[in-house]
Design an enzyme around this catalytic site. Structure first.
Site, PDB file in Angstrom:
ATOM      1  N   ASN A   1      -0.407 -28.804 -11.657  1.00  0.00           N
ATOM      2  CA  ASN A   1       0.482 -27.896 -10.933  1.00  0.00           C
ATOM      3  C   ASN A   1       1.410 -27.130 -11.867  1.00  0.00           C
ATOM      4  O   ASN A   1       2.405 -26.551 -11.414  1.00  0.00           O
ATOM      5  CB  ASN A   1       1.297 -28.664  -9.890  1.00  0.00           C
ATOM      6  CG  ASN A   1       0.465 -29.049  -8.683  1.00  0.00           C
ATOM      7  OD1 ASN A   1      -0.592 -28.472  -8.433  1.00  0.00           O
ATOM      8  ND2 ASN A   1       0.917 -30.041  -7.935  1.00  0.00           N
TER       9      ASN A   1
ATOM     10  N   GLY B   1       8.557 -32.221  -6.931  1.00  0.00           N
ATOM     11  CA  GLY B   1       8.075 -33.284  -6.075  1.00  0.00           C
ATOM     12  C   GLY B   1       6.613 -33.670  -6.220  1.00  0.00           C
ATOM     13  O   GLY B   1       6.210 -34.731  -5.739  1.00  0.00           O
ATOM     14  N   ASP B   2       5.793 -32.829  -6.864  1.00  0.00           N
ATOM     15  CA  ASP B   2       4.382 -33.156  -7.105  1.00  0.00           C
ATOM     16  C   ASP B   2       3.964 -32.569  -8.443  1.00  0.00           C
ATOM     17  O   ASP B   2       2.936 -31.902  -8.566  1.00  0.00           O
ATOM     18  CB  ASP B   2       3.509 -32.613  -5.974  1.00  0.00           C
ATOM     19  CG  ASP B   2       2.075 -33.155  -6.008  1.00  0.00           C
ATOM     20  OD1 ASP B   2       1.834 -34.154  -6.724  1.00  0.00           O
ATOM     21  OD2 ASP B   2       1.202 -32.576  -5.339  1.00  0.00           O
ATOM     22  N   LEU B   3       4.777 -32.832  -9.460  1.00  0.00           N
ATOM     23  CA  LEU B   3       4.671 -32.121 -10.734  1.00  0.00           C
ATOM     24  C   LEU B   3       3.696 -32.794 -11.700  1.00  0.00           C
ATOM     25  O   LEU B   3       4.053 -33.151 -12.815  1.00  0.00           O
ATOM     26  CB  LEU B   3       6.056 -31.971 -11.367  1.00  0.00           C
ATOM     27  CG  LEU B   3       6.177 -30.915 -12.473  1.00  0.00           C
ATOM     28  CD1 LEU B   3       5.750 -29.550 -11.978  1.00  0.00           C
ATOM     29  CD2 LEU B   3       7.606 -30.864 -12.999  1.00  0.00           C
ATOM     30  N   TRP B   4       2.447 -32.959 -11.261  1.00  0.00           N
ATOM     31  CA  TRP B   4       1.428 -33.397 -12.216  1.00  0.00           C
ATOM     32  C   TRP B   4       0.956 -32.181 -13.008  1.00  0.00           C
ATOM     33  O   TRP B   4       1.241 -31.030 -12.662  1.00  0.00           O
ATOM     34  CB  TRP B   4       0.293 -34.101 -11.494  1.00  0.00           C
ATOM     35  CG  TRP B   4      -0.615 -33.236 -10.674  1.00  0.00           C
ATOM     36  CD1 TRP B   4      -0.326 -32.625  -9.496  1.00  0.00           C
ATOM     37  CD2 TRP B   4      -1.969 -32.890 -10.986  1.00  0.00           C
ATOM     38  NE1 TRP B   4      -1.412 -31.933  -9.038  1.00  0.00           N
ATOM     39  CE2 TRP B   4      -2.433 -32.076  -9.930  1.00  0.00           C
ATOM     40  CE3 TRP B   4      -2.836 -33.207 -12.035  1.00  0.00           C
ATOM     41  CZ2 TRP B   4      -3.739 -31.551  -9.910  1.00  0.00           C
ATOM     42  CZ3 TRP B   4      -4.125 -32.691 -12.013  1.00  0.00           C
ATOM     43  CH2 TRP B   4      -4.556 -31.881 -10.974  1.00  0.00           C
TER      44      TRP B   4
END
Length: 285
Positions: free
Chosen positions: A196, A190-193
């Site tokens: 991370n 869900g926030d896989l930049w």
């Protein structure tokens, strides 16, 4: 808060050493050394920080939920309360092509474990902003428009201007046509930049999730947003296991629109141009 003292109480061990190495939003980041030689990562809340204890509860819930499908992809939650999150320390290094391909294959496996609905059973957070995880068994497009785009548009409106707001509203109006073939909900980070993703011991480990049941293309679009290393190899590994639906490349801007709106809300006008460009590209795709 006495971070060292609270850490010792929370993990039930003597803290031999504690060193702050950075910060993230309103939280301090620390490396701790416990009696017996174990190293831990600590994220501690500054008094009065946004989200209070809900931020750490959501992060811990997401890590455990992702770990239930693939324990090797995320770190174990050692301890958590409203003031602190404690994880094992991971010595990270440079990414390799082979590790990137492995991440692609493992990410495809994670996504294949469907939670059965979009959203999650816990209140979500992304950075210092609430994330509406209200579950839905309906179509992804309407859920994405209502839960991932609409909540951030009012706060971003001043920076986007009327033309930018209108672009995002057109995306939401046309979401059914723009979202591509129907996909079942996937268990996503869900926030896989790229920040991370930690690279260690020949594989990747994923941290700081905004985990929920979502569209699998969202994680891949996030990896592309700020340039993950060896992205071509990640995608190749993914496609070996779970080929993506036709047109997925054209849908990348659609999936990037949510994190870009979040960046506008958090950091201001420097992301407004990218957000408007993503909305225009989504409409053109």
């Amino acid at each position: 808060m006495d971070v060292r003292g609270h850490l010792g109480e929370l993990v039930g061990a003597r803290v031999e050493r504690l060193e702050q190495f950075g910060s993230s939003h309103a939280w301090g980041l620390y490396r701790g050394e416990l009696r017996g030689g174990r190293s831990v990562f600590v994220k501690a809340r500054v008094d009065g920080a946004a989200g209070e204890g809900g931020v750490f509860a959501a992060e811990a819930a997401g890590l455990r939920w992702l770990g239930a499908a693939d324990a090797g992809l995320v770190p174990e939650v050692l301890a958590v309360d409203e003031r602190m999150l404690v994880l094992p320390w991971v010595e990270s290094g440079a990414a390799s092509a082979s590790a990137a391909e492995r991440l692609g294959r493992e990410l495809a496996g994670l996504h294949a474990d469907s939670p059965g609905e979009f959203g999650a059973s816990w209140p979500g957070w992304i950075a210092a902003l609430p994330l509406d995880n209200s579950p839905s068994s309906g179509e992804w497009g309407s859920w994405y428009a209502e839960r991932r785009l609409a909540p951030y548009l009012p706060a971003a409106a001043r920076e986007l201007g009327r033309d930018g707001v209108a672009l995002v509203e057109r995306v939401m109006d046309r979401i059914g046509a723009l979202g591509g073939p129907a996909e079942r909900p996937s268990r996503i980070h869900g926030d896989l930049w790229s920040g991370n993703v930690l690279w260690a011991r020949g594989r990747a480990m994923l941290v700081d999730p905004a985990a929920h049941g979502g569209h699998r293309e969202t994680d891949l679009a996030m990896l592309a947003l700020f340039g993950a290393p060896h992205l071509d190899r990640i995608l190749a590994g993914y496609q070996e296991v779970a080929p993506l639906a036709a047109g997925w490349r054209q849908r990348i801007p659609l999936h990037q629109l949510h994190p870009l709106l979040v960046h506008v809300v958090l950091f201001g006008s420097s992301y407004a141009g990218m957000t408007k460009a993503a909305a225009a590209a989504a409409l053109a795709g």
